[in-house]
Design a protein around this motif. Structure first.
Motif, short mmCIF file in Angstrom:
data_model
loop_
_atom_site.label_atom_id
_atom_site.label_comp_id
_atom_site.label_asym_id
_atom_site.label_seq_id
_atom_site.Cartn_x
_atom_site.Cartn_y
_atom_site.Cartn_z
N GLU A 609 0.68 -1.43 0.06
CA GLU A 609 0.06 0.00 -0.04
C GLU A 609 0.72 1.41 0.04
O GLU A 609 1.90 1.30 0.78
CB GLU A 609 -0.76 -0.03 1.27
N ARG A 611 0.99 5.23 0.68
CA ARG A 611 0.28 6.18 1.70
C ARG A 611 1.33 7.37 1.35
O ARG A 611 2.37 7.45 1.12
CB ARG A 611 0.22 5.79 2.93
N SER A 697 6.59 4.70 1.87
CA SER A 697 5.57 3.65 2.64
C SER A 697 6.42 2.33 2.47
O SER A 697 6.97 2.12 1.47
CB SER A 697 4.38 3.55 1.86
#
Length: 766
Positions: A609, A611, A697
């Motif tokens: 993911e 971010r 991230s």
């Protein structure tokens, strides 16, 4: 040394209790000196004072860190692979097929600032001997380096010397240098970090320990002669703050001879193969002091040594100088009388000087209770009569006060979200090139090209790939992968999370090669332990590492603490360097970080993911000179899942490449994969190109998947719960990046120039 100190015997010490002694000059505190007097029941002789001063130094005794390091054992995960843990010269793990691997990382920071070439060279030599003393054949080395700004005058003095020392020693030994790190930051001006790692391989039954069992067994010193070089070297230099007088300490830096070390390695391995030693210890920091006290403490507790038998390069050396000398390429063995002649014959075959300097003794019940008995004579007089365990195992332990730094909240609140971002595609393109060409991110080839990566013929992966990998033997396809990582910016912002991020990056770098992470070593580089703010950083850092290793099942097998890394009152950013070792069953299955022409058209996937996480990022540092905010979120479960996907993908042959995302984020990862394979790519960054490119991230990897394996790969990601998104394809002659507002493209020629030209421009093109 005064003339009187040359003959400071035990009898004299007993009869002159009030003689002033230079304990403070040797780094001892008042209460430590008082404790020595209490242990001995009198003042120490000059030789005894030398032993206690070096053995109780910060470098040798870990007196400020022991209370925190214990949690590595207390929180150690159950792991059947761990054969030897902390407390020996290096940890040992089972890697299958009856083989074991030992590995460790240590610092030689301060000597490398004072005399860069010899400081770094002897750092390599010392860590290689640590591996050798475990009974293993050293098979590879690595190094993790940090310097001040690349264009600073002192960096131009220190870095070339450090690199020449590492390459000279390692290349002459014939050991491949398979990886490491190179970083630059103003915080390391005047205090570079030179951390050296070595890995070795042996059969399970070949493991050796530092112990002196068997009363009547001989104590044999073999290798180089003992000289005045390195007296108090690592033990003294690494136990004090640096200042303007540091250059005057050049005589304290050891001088290395790699050709002698090569002979010593082969000689030792033959001695081990013929079962001619029952205990072994190298002479590194603290020299004879360390070897005798630790061997005695690990055996019966008793030893008698005649210092007149120590072969000297300078006959003027006093007993205390002999004990404190850190002359290199020396080992100490415990040998049974019936095997002594064979031992000496092997040494003679390899042209290695060997001298019997003492014997193991038994101790009484009372002596054992007091810590054993080590007796040393010089010119017929007793100059040492002390309990060895009190020097090796029972030194001072400090509960140093620690307190969160006053500026920590201000630092965390200085969010990089407020920094100016590129407003146009042209600015975005310029910042990609700026980050890619920055020292510490750019190609380290000016440094690494000076190291031999392929000697011995078992190197599978080396720089520039995410981790180094070597076959464990010529006859096996089994291999080990190693990576070291550390990020002082992250750890300054949050020592607990920053250390876990360093561990996670090393774990991920090993996983991207297809290996399964197995064990950890560490080199913890911090400022003065007498500063409560530094000790808070250290306490948080060690807790973070212990918790992370417990969560992911990788025990800490050993390592090193390096304190006093500061100039005056200014400490470096806390820099824990974490080394992770992994195992791969068949090195033919390994993954590289390069896109390939052979896989043109392969789909590029981003795992994990993304971010908006820019705290401590390379972009904030390089573009804005900013350090603040919070570092990226740590998600150890996501790191473990990612590791499983990569290992399974390697086993099933579904991936063409894999490269972790760290400094510089996706921008740097894509550029490196393109440059390493000599082929471009086309990707879609979505609606927020800036965040997509520069976010750091964690738990992310960019991969290229073979066209016929996309479904299988997607199924693996789903099974392990790893987020995955297709972002583009391999092919072309440029790094081409589309986003909802436009497109930027950088031809590979321009990309390569930016990436590869920085260090040669600063340090010279040769």
């Amino acid at each position: 040394m005064s003339e009187a100190s040359r003959f400071d015997t035990v009898a004299k010490a007993e009869s002159t209790p009030d003689t002033p002694q230079p304990y403070a000059e040797l780094g001892m505190k008042d209460d430590e000196y008082a404790r020595v007097r209490e242990i001995l029941g009198r003042r120490p002789t000059s030789a005894e004072l030398a032993i206690y001063s070096v053995m109780w130094s910060e470098h040798c005794s870990y007196k400020s860190s022991k209370t925190h390091l214990r949690q590595f054992g207390e929180k150690a995960p159950e792991n059947d692979a761990l054969l030897v843990g902390m407390g020996e010269n290096a940890g040992v793990v089972d890697v299958g097929d009856g083989y074991a691997v030992t590995f460790k990382i240590e610092s030689h920071n301060h000597p490398s600032y004072v005399e860069p070439h010899q400081g770094a060279a002897t750092g390599v030599g010392g860590i290689v001997r640590d591996i050798l003393t475990m009974g293993a054949r050293p098979i590879a080395v690595m190094d993790a380096l940090r310097f001040g700004p690349a264009d600073a005058p002192d960096t131009r003095r220190v870095l070339p010397g450090v690199v020449s020392g590492i390459s000279f020693y390692g290349n002459c030994l014939g050991l491949p240098n398979i990886g490491g790190e190179l970083g630059f930051d103003s915080g390391y001006s005047g205090n570079p970090l030179v951390n050296a790692l070595c890995v070795g391989v042996m059969k399970h039954e070949d493991i050796k320990l530092a112990q002196a069992p068997g009363p009547g067994n001989h104590v044999v010193l073999f290798g180089s002669t003992t000289g005045p070089d390195g007296i108090g070297g690592a033990s003294v230099l690494a136990s004090a703050t640096f200042d303007d007088e540091s250059h005057a300490k050049r005589p304290s830096v050891q001088v290395g001879d790699p050709f002698m070390e090569k002979l010593l390695i082969e000689c030792s391995l033959e001695l081990f193969a013929q079962d001619l030693v029952v205990g072994i210890q190298d002479l590194g920091a603290a020299g004879v002091s360390c070897a005798t006290t630790e061997l005695a403490a690990g055996g019966t507790g008793g030893m008698r040594v005649d210092l007149d038998r120590v072969p000297l390069r300078d006959p003027r050396l006093t007993p205390e100088e002999i004990l404190m000398s850190e002359s290199q390429e020396r080992m100490m063995a415990i040998v049974e009388p019936a095997k002594l002649d064979d031992f000496l014959a092997v040494c003679a075959k390899w042209d290695i000087l060997a001298s019997v300097i003492g014997e193991v003794t038994d101790v009484t019940e009372e002596e054992a209770r007091r810590g054993g008995r080590l007796v040393m004579t010089w010119r017929g007089e007793t100059v040492v009569d002390m309990p060895p365990r009190t020097a090796s195992d029972e030194g001072p332990v400090y509960e140093r006060p620690f307190a969160r730094p006053d500026d920590q909240d201000v630092l965390l609140g200085d969010d990089p979200a407020a920094l100016a971002r590129p407003a146009t595609d042209a600015e975005l393109r310029e910042q990609v090139l700026r980050v890619l060409s920055a020292p510490g991110v750019c190609d380290p080839g000016w440094v690494t090209s000076q190291y031999d990566r392929y000697v011995l013929g078992n190197t599978v992966l080396a720089v520039p790939h995410d981790s180094g990998m070597v076959r464990i033997t010529d006859s096996s396809d089994r291999g080990v992968a190693l990576a070291t990582d550390g990020n002082g910016r992250y750890t300054r912002l949050d020592p607990y999370a920053g250390t876990q991020l360093a561990y996670a990056e090393a774990y991920r770098n090993v996983a991207t090669t297809g290996a399964r992470p197995l064990a950890v070593t560490n080199c913890l580089n911090f400022g003065s332990p007498e500063d409560p703010a530094v000790m808070w950083q250290f306490a948080e850092s060690t807790k973070g590492l212990a918790d992370a290793c417990q969560a992911l099942g990788t025990p800490v097998t050993g390592g090193n603490v390096s304190f006093y890394n500061q100039t005056g009152s200014t400490a470096i950013n806390p820099t824990p360097v974490i080394g992770v070792l992994g195992v791969i069953d068949d090195v033919h299955d390994r993954l590289t970080s390069a896109f390939s022409h052979d896989d043109a058209g392969a789909t590029i996937f981003l795992l994990g993911e993304t971010r908006e996480e820019l705290g401590g990022s390379a972009w904030a540092d390089i573009v804005h000179g900013h350090l603040g905010g919070r570092p990226p979120k740590v998600d150890l479960a996501a790191e473990a899942a990612l590791g499983r996907v990569l290992a399974d993908s390697a086993d099933h042959g579904v991936l063409a490449s894999a490269h972790d995302l760290s400094d510089g984020g996706l921008a740097v990862a894509l550029a490196e994969s393109c440059l390493r394979g000599g082929v471009g790519c086309e990707v879609d960054l979505g609606s927020d190109a800036f965040t997509a490119l520069f976010s750091e991230s964690a738990a992310r990897v960019v991969v290229s998947v073979r066209p016929d394996a996309e479904a299988a790969f997607a199924e693996l990601c789903e099974r392990h719960g790893v987020p995955v998104a297709a972002i583009g394809t391999v092919g072309g002659t440029a790094l081409s990046m589309a986003h909802s507002g436009g497109r930027i493209a950088i031809d590979l020629t321009e990309l390569r120039t930016a990436y590869e030209s920085t260090l040669p421009a600063v340090f010279g093109g040769e």
